[in-house]
Design a protein around this motif. Structure first.
Motif, PDB file in Angstrom:
ATOM      1  N   UNK A  31      43.797  30.353  37.562  1.00  0.00           N
ATOM      2  CA  UNK A  31      45.131  30.849  37.906  1.00  0.00           C
ATOM      3  C   UNK A  31      45.248  31.051  39.417  1.00  0.00           C
ATOM      4  N   UNK A  32      44.245  31.686  40.000  1.00  0.00           N
ATOM      5  CA  UNK A  32      44.308  32.059  41.407  1.00  0.00           C
ATOM      6  C   UNK A  32      44.235  30.899  42.391  1.00  0.00           C
TER       7      UNK A  32
ATOM      8  N   UNK B 292      39.515  44.183  42.152  1.00  0.00           N
ATOM      9  CA  UNK B 292      40.344  43.150  42.765  1.00  0.00           C
ATOM     10  C   UNK B 292      41.667  43.003  42.004  1.00  0.00           C
ATOM     11  N   UNK B 293      42.668  42.515  42.723  1.00  0.00           N
ATOM     12  CA  UNK B 293      43.993  42.311  42.127  1.00  0.00           C
ATOM     13  C   UNK B 293      44.679  41.142  42.820  1.00  0.00           C
ATOM     14  N   UNK B 294      45.397  40.341  42.041  1.00  0.00           N
ATOM     15  CA  UNK B 294      46.298  39.354  42.647  1.00  0.00           C
ATOM     16  C   UNK B 294      47.504  39.168  41.737  1.00  0.00           C
TER      17      UNK B 294
ATOM     18  N   UNK C 256      39.624  35.363  44.950  1.00  0.00           N
ATOM     19  CA  UNK C 256      39.843  34.782  43.630  1.00  0.00           C
ATOM     20  C   UNK C 256      41.214  34.123  43.534  1.00  0.00           C
ATOM     21  N   UNK C 257      41.945  34.163  44.620  1.00  0.00           N
ATOM     22  CA  UNK C 257      43.275  33.567  44.673  1.00  0.00           C
ATOM     23  C   UNK C 257      43.623  33.303  46.130  1.00  0.00           C
TER      24      UNK C 257
ATOM     25  N   UNK D 165      47.365  36.181  47.835  1.00  0.00           N
ATOM     26  CA  UNK D 165      45.962  36.343  48.183  1.00  0.00           C
ATOM     27  C   UNK D 165      45.369  37.466  47.334  1.00  0.00           C
ATOM     28  N   UNK D 166      44.074  37.657  47.429  1.00  0.00           N
ATOM     29  CA  UNK D 166      43.386  38.671  46.641  1.00  0.00           C
ATOM     30  C   UNK D 166      43.349  40.008  47.373  1.00  0.00           C
TER      31      UNK D 166
END
Length: 215
Positions: free
Chosen positions: A69-70, A191-193, A109-110, A204-205
């Motif tokens: 996804x990221x 972490x979050x995106x 991760x993104x 971005x992450x």
């Protein structure tokens, strides 16, 4: 490596002499077999790169759904996973060979231009929960209230992770995620995106730092 299409005998697949024909992601290629050298010794630079690559691939291998996804938008003629590996090999390795470590704060991760939610934060909550919160900033740039929020928790000590992939939206402004009992008392990286509902845009992450899991 040579790219070709519709040669005089049509597309060619397989091996003839030292030439191999193959197809990858819809593109036909001709490549020569590698030249084998006896007693070949890797250079210092090659050993360093191999060590970095091995460290990152071992870490990211279980997170492919999250990465798909990221890094989806950057996966042009290669996989999202491969893009993420290259990105993190370049930016998320600390230390000197052979004692490399992963820099948790630099992990990605993104990668994209979608705005992150405003003021994202993360805290440890009772009963082995982790609480993420943020402010809905819909209509800022490309941000929409329907954007999907994904979060990830990484326990590097036990080499385990837990994640929620797009189960809440930007408008929800909060998400709780439970972790295994064995994580109590241990630090995890958070972490979050955000990704658009159609998956075409991603942020971005955001790294929320380390928290300690409580009962």
């Amino acid at each position: 490596m040579g790219k070709f299409s519709n040669g005089i005998f049509g597309n060619f697949y397989g091996k003839v002499g030292n030439v191999v024909g193959s197809n990858w992601r819809g593109i036909d290629y001709l490549r020569s077999l590698p030249r084998m050298t006896k007693n070949r010794v890797a250079s210092q630079g090659q050993m360093e790169q191999q060590a970095k690559f091995g460290l990152i691939t071992a870490f990211l291998s279980s997170l492919r759904p999250f990465i798909e996804v990221g890094y989806k938008k950057l996966a042009v003629k290669q996989t999202a996973y491969n893009v993420a590996v290259a990105d993190n090999v370049k930016n998320a390795i600390s230390g000197n060979y052979p004692d490399y470590t992963i820099d948790a704060a630099a992990l990605s991760f993104s990668r994209g231009i979608l705005p992150l939610p405003l003021d994202p934060a993360v805290v440890a909550a009772a009963e082995r929960h982790v609480s993420f919160s943020w402010t809905d900033n819909s209509k800022k740039g490309k941000a929409l209230d329907t954007d999907k929020v994904s979060v990830l928790l990484v326990n590097q000590v036990d080499e385990e992770s837990e994640y929620s992939l797009g189960t809440v939206t930007r408008a929800d402004a909060a998400l709780d995620i439970a972790v295994p009992a064995g994580w109590v008392g241990k630090e995890v990286d958070c972490y979050l995106f955000v990704a658009s509902a159609n998956g075409k845009e991603v942020s971005n992450t955001f790294y929320g730092g380390k928290i300690t899991i409580v009962e």
